[in-house]
Design a protein around this motif. Structure first.
Motif, PDB file in Angstrom:
ATOM      1  N   ASN A 145       0.835  -1.191   0.000  1.00  0.00           N
ATOM      2  CA  ASN A 145       0.000   0.000   0.000  1.00  0.00           C
ATOM      3  C   ASN A 145       0.876   1.250   0.000  1.00  0.00           C
ATOM      4  O   ASN A 145       1.923   1.296   0.641  1.00  0.00           O
ATOM      5  CB  ASN A 145      -0.906  -0.009   1.237  1.00  0.00           C
ATOM      6  CG  ASN A 145      -1.936   1.102   1.191  1.00  0.00           C
ATOM      7  OD1 ASN A 145      -2.429   1.462   0.127  1.00  0.00           O
ATOM      8  ND2 ASN A 145      -2.258   1.652   2.346  1.00  0.00           N
ATOM      9  N   LYS A 146       0.461   2.259  -0.755  1.00  0.00           N
ATOM     10  CA  LYS A 146       1.164   3.533  -0.923  1.00  0.00           C
ATOM     11  C   LYS A 146       2.435   3.409  -1.751  1.00  0.00           C
ATOM     12  O   LYS A 146       3.232   4.342  -1.807  1.00  0.00           O
ATOM     13  CB  LYS A 146       1.474   4.182   0.434  1.00  0.00           C
ATOM     14  CG  LYS A 146       0.226   4.545   1.237  1.00  0.00           C
ATOM     15  CD  LYS A 146       0.587   5.291   2.503  1.00  0.00           C
ATOM     16  CE  LYS A 146      -0.672   5.648   3.288  1.00  0.00           C
ATOM     17  NZ  LYS A 146      -0.349   6.387   4.538  1.00  0.00           N
ATOM     18  N   GLN A 147       2.625   2.257  -2.424  1.00  0.00           N
ATOM     19  CA  GLN A 147       3.769   2.080  -3.305  1.00  0.00           C
ATOM     20  C   GLN A 147       3.328   1.695  -4.717  1.00  0.00           C
ATOM     21  O   GLN A 147       4.061   1.063  -5.466  1.00  0.00           O
ATOM     22  CB  GLN A 147       4.726   1.027  -2.741  1.00  0.00           C
ATOM     23  CG  GLN A 147       5.372   1.450  -1.437  1.00  0.00           C
ATOM     24  CD  GLN A 147       6.432   0.466  -0.957  1.00  0.00           C
ATOM     25  OE1 GLN A 147       7.138  -0.152  -1.750  1.00  0.00           O
ATOM     26  NE2 GLN A 147       6.541   0.311   0.354  1.00  0.00           N
ATOM     27  N   LYS A 148       2.117   2.088  -5.072  1.00  0.00           N
ATOM     28  CA  LYS A 148       1.613   1.841  -6.420  1.00  0.00           C
ATOM     29  C   LYS A 148       2.249   2.852  -7.377  1.00  0.00           C
ATOM     30  O   LYS A 148       2.792   3.880  -6.975  1.00  0.00           O
ATOM     31  CB  LYS A 148       0.098   1.980  -6.461  1.00  0.00           C
ATOM     32  CG  LYS A 148      -0.657   1.271  -5.341  1.00  0.00           C
ATOM     33  CD  LYS A 148      -0.674  -0.225  -5.514  1.00  0.00           C
ATOM     34  CE  LYS A 148      -1.569  -0.865  -4.450  1.00  0.00           C
ATOM     35  NZ  LYS A 148      -1.574  -2.333  -4.515  1.00  0.00           N
ATOM     36  N   ASP A 151       0.984   6.351  -6.936  1.00  0.00           N
ATOM     37  CA  ASP A 151       1.527   7.017  -5.751  1.00  0.00           C
ATOM     38  C   ASP A 151       2.868   7.677  -6.060  1.00  0.00           C
ATOM     39  O   ASP A 151       3.140   8.807  -5.655  1.00  0.00           O
ATOM     40  CB  ASP A 151       1.718   6.010  -4.608  1.00  0.00           C
ATOM     41  CG  ASP A 151       0.413   5.389  -4.142  1.00  0.00           C
ATOM     42  OD1 ASP A 151      -0.585   6.132  -4.061  1.00  0.00           O
ATOM     43  OD2 ASP A 151       0.399   4.174  -3.870  1.00  0.00           O
ATOM     44  N   TYR A 152       3.713   6.959  -6.773  1.00  0.00           N
ATOM     45  CA  TYR A 152       5.035   7.484  -7.107  1.00  0.00           C
ATOM     46  C   TYR A 152       4.967   8.549  -8.200  1.00  0.00           C
ATOM     47  O   TYR A 152       5.764   9.488  -8.214  1.00  0.00           O
ATOM     48  CB  TYR A 152       5.951   6.354  -7.554  1.00  0.00           C
ATOM     49  CG  TYR A 152       6.367   5.416  -6.447  1.00  0.00           C
ATOM     50  CD1 TYR A 152       6.770   5.915  -5.215  1.00  0.00           C
ATOM     51  CD2 TYR A 152       6.373   4.043  -6.624  1.00  0.00           C
ATOM     52  CE1 TYR A 152       7.166   5.076  -4.195  1.00  0.00           C
ATOM     53  CE2 TYR A 152       6.758   3.180  -5.602  1.00  0.00           C
ATOM     54  CZ  TYR A 152       7.157   3.706  -4.393  1.00  0.00           C
ATOM     55  OH  TYR A 152       7.545   2.873  -3.379  1.00  0.00           O
ATOM     56  N   ALA A 154       2.973  10.853  -8.549  1.00  0.00           N
ATOM     57  CA  ALA A 154       2.628  12.147  -7.970  1.00  0.00           C
ATOM     58  C   ALA A 154       3.862  12.985  -7.665  1.00  0.00           C
ATOM     59  O   ALA A 154       3.791  14.211  -7.593  1.00  0.00           O
ATOM     60  CB  ALA A 154       1.805  11.944  -6.696  1.00  0.00           C
ATOM     61  N   HIS A 155       5.024  12.354  -7.506  1.00  0.00           N
ATOM     62  CA  HIS A 155       6.250  13.080  -7.179  1.00  0.00           C
ATOM     63  C   HIS A 155       6.877  13.748  -8.400  1.00  0.00           C
ATOM     64  O   HIS A 155       7.743  14.616  -8.257  1.00  0.00           O
ATOM     65  CB  HIS A 155       7.260  12.126  -6.539  1.00  0.00           C
ATOM     66  CG  HIS A 155       6.809  11.566  -5.231  1.00  0.00           C
ATOM     67  ND1 HIS A 155       6.808  12.304  -4.072  1.00  0.00           N
ATOM     68  CD2 HIS A 155       6.330  10.338  -4.893  1.00  0.00           C
ATOM     69  CE1 HIS A 155       6.363  11.564  -3.077  1.00  0.00           C
ATOM     70  NE2 HIS A 155       6.062  10.364  -3.545  1.00  0.00           N
ATOM     71  N   GLU A 174      -2.025   4.348 -15.000  1.00  0.00           N
ATOM     72  CA  GLU A 174      -1.578   4.607 -13.632  1.00  0.00           C
ATOM     73  C   GLU A 174      -0.706   5.865 -13.571  1.00  0.00           C
ATOM     74  O   GLU A 174      -0.834   6.680 -12.651  1.00  0.00           O
ATOM     75  CB  GLU A 174      -0.789   3.412 -13.103  1.00  0.00           C
ATOM     76  CG  GLU A 174      -1.638   2.231 -12.689  1.00  0.00           C
ATOM     77  CD  GLU A 174      -2.317   2.484 -11.353  1.00  0.00           C
ATOM     78  OE1 GLU A 174      -1.621   2.709 -10.351  1.00  0.00           O
ATOM     79  OE2 GLU A 174      -3.557   2.480 -11.333  1.00  0.00           O
ATOM     80  N   GLY A 178      -1.758   9.305 -11.656  1.00  0.00           N
ATOM     81  CA  GLY A 178      -0.902   9.771 -10.571  1.00  0.00           C
ATOM     82  C   GLY A 178      -0.428  11.195 -10.721  1.00  0.00           C
ATOM     83  O   GLY A 178       0.010  11.809  -9.746  1.00  0.00           O
TER      84      GLY A 178
END
Length: 261
Positions: A145-148, A151-152, A154-155, A174, A178
């Protein structure tokens, strides 16, 4: 002694000097046949026993390594790239510890480094990206969780995506969900450093289309980010206006095209 050796990204001359030296001395080599270049096996001595782990289970690999090491033979477990990146060597090491056997890890050149070389690229550029995210799509192996991917994404950092070239339609969705835009630069690097290496530049929105056009379904890395573009700030490290412990600042020497004598 058992050595876990990174074979490098593919080219036989990209293994480390230490890795090559151990291959030449090995009594038993177990290599990842689906990924490691068989040219590397030419370094082995004629009497060396060579086993392909592609069809072996973890238990079968351990069952081959343990008796050889207990008999005083030099054992090499040859992994693609660097063992620490999706190498599945931790579970082997933990089992070997239960037999009180000595082992050593010999690092190798990861394919993500070879991919950058193929692209003539630098993953970290001033005011573009100062971080590299190495990840993968969720498949049979779950992703925490939070490593999809989203998620990444977004950075907006540089992303290097392993083990995902067969899921590119899902991947691009994805990435976009994101935060990446569809026109963000991307590239597919197939078998970096191998003789049949292929580099396909595209965008996030055309990843799946590009792979289909070039018939790429596996053994490829996906790179994403504006490091693939042409806009970045100059590094301060070699900027004549920037002083540090080894050099004083001299603005008069600022010239992006210095005279070459």
């Amino acid at each position: 002694m058992i050595y876990f050796i990174g074979a490098g990204p593919g080219a036989a001359d990209l293994i480390t000097v230490k890795g090559k030296d151990l291959l030449e001395k090995a009594d038993l080599i177990i290599y990842a046949g689906s990924l490691v270049n068989p040219e590397l096996l030419k370094y082995a001595k004629p009497e060396c026993v060579i086993m392909d782990s592609a069809k072996m289970t973890l238990e079968e690999v351990i069952a081959a390594m343990v008796p050889a090491a207990q008999a005083g033979k030099l054992v090499v477990r040859l992994h693609t790239g660097d063992p620490s990146v999706y190498g599945a060597h931790r579970e082997q090491i933990d089992l070997l510890r239960s037999y009180n056997l000595d082992f050593e890890i010999v690092p190798g050149v990861s394919s993500f480094c070879a991919a950058a070389a193929c692209l003539d690229a630098e993953y970290t550029l001033p005011n573009v990206s100062q971080s590299v995210i190495i990840t993968r799509m969720e498949g049979r192996t779950p992703v925490p969780n939070k490593q999809k991917i989203a998620d990444y994404a977004a950075h907006k950092a540089t992303m290097v995506i392993f083990l995902s070239s067969g899921m590119l339609e899902k991947l691009q969705k994805e990435l976009i969900s994101g935060g990446y835009t569809a026109d963000t630069p991307a590239a597919i690097v197939y078998k970096a450093s191998w003789p049949d290496e292929k580099v396909c530049r595209c965008t996030v929105g055309t990843l799946a289309e590009t792979a289909k056009e070039h018939n790429i379904t596996k053994t490829a890395l996906i790179t994403v980010g504006n490091f693939l573009g042409n806009i970045y700030d100059r590094s301060e490290l070699y900027n004549p206006t920037f002083a540090h412990g080894y050099r004083t600042a001299d603005p008069s020497k600022l010239d992006l095209k210095p005279e070459v004598k």
